[in-house]
Write an enzyme that holds these catalytic residues in place. Sequence first.
Site, PDB file in Angstrom:
ATOM      1  N   PRO A  47      -0.352 -19.431  32.458  1.00 23.70           N
ATOM      2  CA  PRO A  47      -0.165 -20.529  33.394  1.00 23.70           C
ATOM      3  C   PRO A  47      -1.073 -20.466  34.610  1.00 23.70           C
ATOM      4  O   PRO A  47      -1.369 -19.402  35.138  1.00 23.70           O
ATOM      5  CB  PRO A  47       1.306 -20.408  33.810  1.00 23.70           C
ATOM      6  CG  PRO A  47       1.711 -19.029  33.453  1.00 23.70           C
ATOM      7  CD  PRO A  47       0.847 -18.618  32.311  1.00 23.70           C
ATOM      8  N   ASN A  48      -1.499 -21.643  34.994  1.00 23.23           N
ATOM      9  CA  ASN A  48      -2.311 -21.912  36.178  1.00 23.23           C
ATOM     10  C   ASN A  48      -3.764 -21.474  36.047  1.00 23.23           C
ATOM     11  O   ASN A  48      -4.562 -21.751  36.936  1.00 23.23           O
ATOM     12  CB  ASN A  48      -1.677 -21.313  37.446  1.00 23.23           C
ATOM     13  CG  ASN A  48      -0.322 -21.911  37.718  1.00 23.23           C
ATOM     14  OD1 ASN A  48      -0.157 -23.122  37.667  1.00 23.23           O
ATOM     15  ND2 ASN A  48       0.658 -21.074  37.973  1.00 23.23           N
ATOM     16  N   ARG A  67      -7.608 -23.033  42.368  1.00 23.47           N
ATOM     17  CA  ARG A  67      -6.453 -22.267  42.846  1.00 23.47           C
ATOM     18  C   ARG A  67      -6.915 -20.949  43.464  1.00 23.47           C
ATOM     19  O   ARG A  67      -7.539 -20.128  42.794  1.00 23.47           O
ATOM     20  CB  ARG A  67      -5.507 -21.978  41.690  1.00 23.47           C
ATOM     21  CG  ARG A  67      -4.313 -21.145  42.106  1.00 23.47           C
ATOM     22  CD  ARG A  67      -3.411 -20.847  40.928  1.00 23.47           C
ATOM     23  NE  ARG A  67      -2.322 -20.005  41.360  1.00 23.47           N
ATOM     24  CZ  ARG A  67      -1.998 -18.861  40.771  1.00 23.47           C
ATOM     25  NH1 ARG A  67      -2.654 -18.448  39.714  1.00 23.47           N
ATOM     26  NH2 ARG A  67      -0.995 -18.149  41.231  1.00 23.47           N
ATOM     27  N   TYR A  76      -9.049 -15.566  42.812  1.00 25.02           N
ATOM     28  CA  TYR A  76      -9.446 -15.740  41.415  1.00 25.02           C
ATOM     29  C   TYR A  76     -10.914 -16.108  41.226  1.00 25.02           C
ATOM     30  O   TYR A  76     -11.367 -16.266  40.099  1.00 25.02           O
ATOM     31  CB  TYR A  76      -8.568 -16.809  40.753  1.00 25.02           C
ATOM     32  CG  TYR A  76      -7.112 -16.434  40.752  1.00 25.02           C
ATOM     33  CD1 TYR A  76      -6.642 -15.439  39.903  1.00 25.02           C
ATOM     34  CD2 TYR A  76      -6.212 -17.036  41.615  1.00 25.02           C
ATOM     35  CE1 TYR A  76      -5.305 -15.071  39.898  1.00 25.02           C
ATOM     36  CE2 TYR A  76      -4.869 -16.670  41.622  1.00 25.02           C
ATOM     37  CZ  TYR A  76      -4.438 -15.690  40.765  1.00 25.02           C
ATOM     38  OH  TYR A  76      -3.116 -15.326  40.774  1.00 25.02           O
ATOM     39  N   ASN A 122      -4.703 -12.788  29.145  1.00 27.76           N
ATOM     40  CA  ASN A 122      -4.341 -12.813  30.552  1.00 27.76           C
ATOM     41  C   ASN A 122      -3.044 -13.616  30.623  1.00 27.76           C
ATOM     42  O   ASN A 122      -3.069 -14.840  30.658  1.00 27.76           O
ATOM     43  CB  ASN A 122      -5.432 -13.464  31.410  1.00 27.76           C
ATOM     44  CG  ASN A 122      -5.086 -13.432  32.882  1.00 27.76           C
ATOM     45  OD1 ASN A 122      -3.936 -13.274  33.260  1.00 27.76           O
ATOM     46  ND2 ASN A 122      -6.087 -13.608  33.730  1.00 27.76           N
ATOM     47  N   ALA A 149       1.349 -15.396  35.185  1.00 25.71           N
ATOM     48  CA  ALA A 149       2.717 -15.203  35.687  1.00 25.71           C
ATOM     49  C   ALA A 149       3.682 -14.727  34.603  1.00 25.71           C
ATOM     50  O   ALA A 149       4.667 -14.049  34.913  1.00 25.71           O
ATOM     51  CB  ALA A 149       3.237 -16.495  36.315  1.00 25.71           C
ATOM     52  N   HIS A 183       5.112 -10.855  34.141  1.00 28.66           N
ATOM     53  CA  HIS A 183       6.178 -10.180  34.865  1.00 28.66           C
ATOM     54  C   HIS A 183       7.572 -10.381  34.280  1.00 28.66           C
ATOM     55  O   HIS A 183       8.488  -9.648  34.654  1.00 28.66           O
ATOM     56  CB  HIS A 183       6.148 -10.622  36.330  1.00 28.66           C
ATOM     57  CG  HIS A 183       4.746 -10.643  36.868  1.00 28.66           C
ATOM     58  ND1 HIS A 183       4.006  -9.490  37.024  1.00 28.66           N
ATOM     59  CD2 HIS A 183       3.933 -11.670  37.214  1.00 28.66           C
ATOM     60  CE1 HIS A 183       2.806  -9.810  37.480  1.00 28.66           C
ATOM     61  NE2 HIS A 183       2.738 -11.122  37.594  1.00 28.66           N
ATOM     62  N   ASP A 188       7.293  -9.532  23.046  1.00 30.33           N
ATOM     63  CA  ASP A 188       7.681  -9.327  21.647  1.00 30.33           C
ATOM     64  C   ASP A 188       6.618  -9.878  20.699  1.00 30.33           C
ATOM     65  O   ASP A 188       6.282  -9.239  19.701  1.00 30.33           O
ATOM     66  CB  ASP A 188       9.024  -9.990  21.342  1.00 30.33           C
ATOM     67  CG  ASP A 188      10.211  -9.254  21.949  1.00 30.33           C
ATOM     68  OD1 ASP A 188      10.046  -8.103  22.391  1.00 30.33           O
ATOM     69  OD2 ASP A 188      11.310  -9.848  21.968  1.00 30.33           O
ATOM     70  N   GLU A 198      -4.925  -6.499  27.615  1.00 32.44           N
ATOM     71  CA  GLU A 198      -4.372  -7.290  28.720  1.00 32.44           C
ATOM     72  C   GLU A 198      -5.402  -7.304  29.848  1.00 32.44           C
ATOM     73  O   GLU A 198      -5.935  -6.253  30.213  1.00 32.44           O
ATOM     74  CB  GLU A 198      -3.074  -6.653  29.205  1.00 32.44           C
ATOM     75  CG  GLU A 198      -2.435  -7.386  30.371  1.00 32.44           C
ATOM     76  CD  GLU A 198      -1.215  -6.648  30.915  1.00 32.44           C
ATOM     77  OE1 GLU A 198      -0.477  -7.282  31.687  1.00 32.44           O
ATOM     78  OE2 GLU A 198      -1.018  -5.455  30.593  1.00 32.44           O
ATOM     79  N   HIS A 203      -6.369  -9.027  33.812  1.00 34.72           N
ATOM     80  CA  HIS A 203      -5.998  -9.791  35.009  1.00 34.72           C
ATOM     81  C   HIS A 203      -7.213  -9.895  35.908  1.00 34.72           C
ATOM     82  O   HIS A 203      -7.882  -8.885  36.173  1.00 34.72           O
ATOM     83  CB  HIS A 203      -4.842  -9.114  35.754  1.00 34.72           C
ATOM     84  CG  HIS A 203      -3.589  -9.063  34.939  1.00 34.72           C
ATOM     85  ND1 HIS A 203      -2.756 -10.153  34.802  1.00 34.72           N
ATOM     86  CD2 HIS A 203      -3.067  -8.082  34.176  1.00 34.72           C
ATOM     87  CE1 HIS A 203      -1.758  -9.828  34.008  1.00 34.72           C
ATOM     88  NE2 HIS A 203      -1.934  -8.577  33.601  1.00 34.72           N
ATOM     89  N   ILE A 204      -7.515 -11.091  36.360  1.00 30.64           N
ATOM     90  CA  ILE A 204      -8.670 -11.328  37.223  1.00 30.64           C
ATOM     91  C   ILE A 204      -8.502 -10.568  38.531  1.00 30.64           C
ATOM     92  O   ILE A 204      -9.425  -9.908  39.005  1.00 30.64           O
ATOM     93  CB  ILE A 204      -8.852 -12.841  37.457  1.00 30.64           C
ATOM     94  CG1 ILE A 204      -9.204 -13.524  36.128  1.00 30.64           C
ATOM     95  CG2 ILE A 204      -9.926 -13.100  38.519  1.00 30.64           C
ATOM     96  CD1 ILE A 204      -9.140 -15.041  36.163  1.00 30.64           C
ATOM     97  N   SER A 205      -7.320 -10.660  39.109  1.00 29.62           N
ATOM     98  CA  SER A 205      -7.010  -9.915  40.330  1.00 29.62           C
ATOM     99  C   SER A 205      -6.314  -8.606  39.943  1.00 29.62           C
ATOM    100  O   SER A 205      -6.080  -8.348  38.766  1.00 29.62           O
ATOM    101  CB  SER A 205      -6.102 -10.742  41.245  1.00 29.62           C
ATOM    102  OG  SER A 205      -4.814 -10.875  40.657  1.00 29.62           O
ATOM    103  N   ARG A 255      -0.958  -6.900  45.015  1.00 31.87           N
ATOM    104  CA  ARG A 255      -0.490  -8.199  45.506  1.00 31.87           C
ATOM    105  C   ARG A 255       1.016  -8.155  45.774  1.00 31.87           C
ATOM    106  O   ARG A 255       1.558  -7.128  46.130  1.00 31.87           O
ATOM    107  CB  ARG A 255      -0.890  -9.279  44.499  1.00 31.87           C
ATOM    108  CG  ARG A 255      -2.423  -9.367  44.380  1.00 31.87           C
ATOM    109  CD  ARG A 255      -2.900 -10.417  43.437  1.00 31.87           C
ATOM    110  NE  ARG A 255      -2.496 -11.735  43.902  1.00 31.87           N
ATOM    111  CZ  ARG A 255      -2.352 -12.772  43.097  1.00 31.87           C
ATOM    112  NH1 ARG A 255      -2.583 -12.659  41.802  1.00 31.87           N
ATOM    113  NH2 ARG A 255      -1.990 -13.944  43.570  1.00 31.87           N
ATOM    114  N   ARG A 267       4.703  -8.860  41.397  1.00 34.69           N
ATOM    115  CA  ARG A 267       3.583  -8.797  40.452  1.00 34.69           C
ATOM    116  C   ARG A 267       3.291  -7.378  39.967  1.00 34.69           C
ATOM    117  O   ARG A 267       2.462  -7.177  39.099  1.00 34.69           O
ATOM    118  CB  ARG A 267       2.319  -9.361  41.101  1.00 34.69           C
ATOM    119  CG  ARG A 267       2.417 -10.826  41.441  1.00 34.69           C
ATOM    120  CD  ARG A 267       1.092 -11.338  41.978  1.00 34.69           C
ATOM    121  NE  ARG A 267       1.234 -12.601  42.650  1.00 34.69           N
ATOM    122  CZ  ARG A 267       1.251 -13.788  42.045  1.00 34.69           C
ATOM    123  NH1 ARG A 267       1.132 -13.854  40.739  1.00 34.69           N
ATOM    124  NH2 ARG A 267       1.384 -14.885  42.746  1.00 34.69           N
TER     125      ARG A 267
END
Length: 149
Positions: free
Chosen positions: A10-11, A18, A23, A74, A77, A80, A87, A101, A103-105, A110, A114
């Site tokens: 998402p996002n 954003r 990001y 990625n 959200a 978490h 699963d 996995e 993550h950009i940040s 943070r 998170r």
Amino acid sequence: MTKVVVVNGPNLGRLGVRQPDVYGKQDLDALRRLCAEWGRDLGLDVEVRQSDDEAEMIGWMHQAADEKTPVVMNPAAFTHYSYGLADAAHMVIDEGLPLMEVHISNPSARDEFRKRSVISPVATGTITGMGFYGYKLALDAVAHLLESE
């Protein structure tokens, strides 16, 4: 050429708009171009997807498991709290496929919420805080793991 799917949560369709200080200023189309280029250099056919829908992402994990396709994810959200996505990611791992996995940040640097990932314990490996370059590292890792088989 081995197919690899890059799945974004998402996002991430709002990349470049954003929180560009977190990001970056490049958008999802730039990420698609970069991943395709990096993949070609590694002998990988990379398809980049993005969804704000948890069920769609779970479906993509099922498809990857069924089609024996390695995954770079990625989860954004969903990282978490999405036990359903965790699963489904496990199903990819159960097929003996790499699942990286990304993550950009750096989520650990943070907000407190998170700092916990339900995906990391399932993933083959996790790369955080490297911006779009993290996807390149993840694709390199997938290529390395496939060569090691």
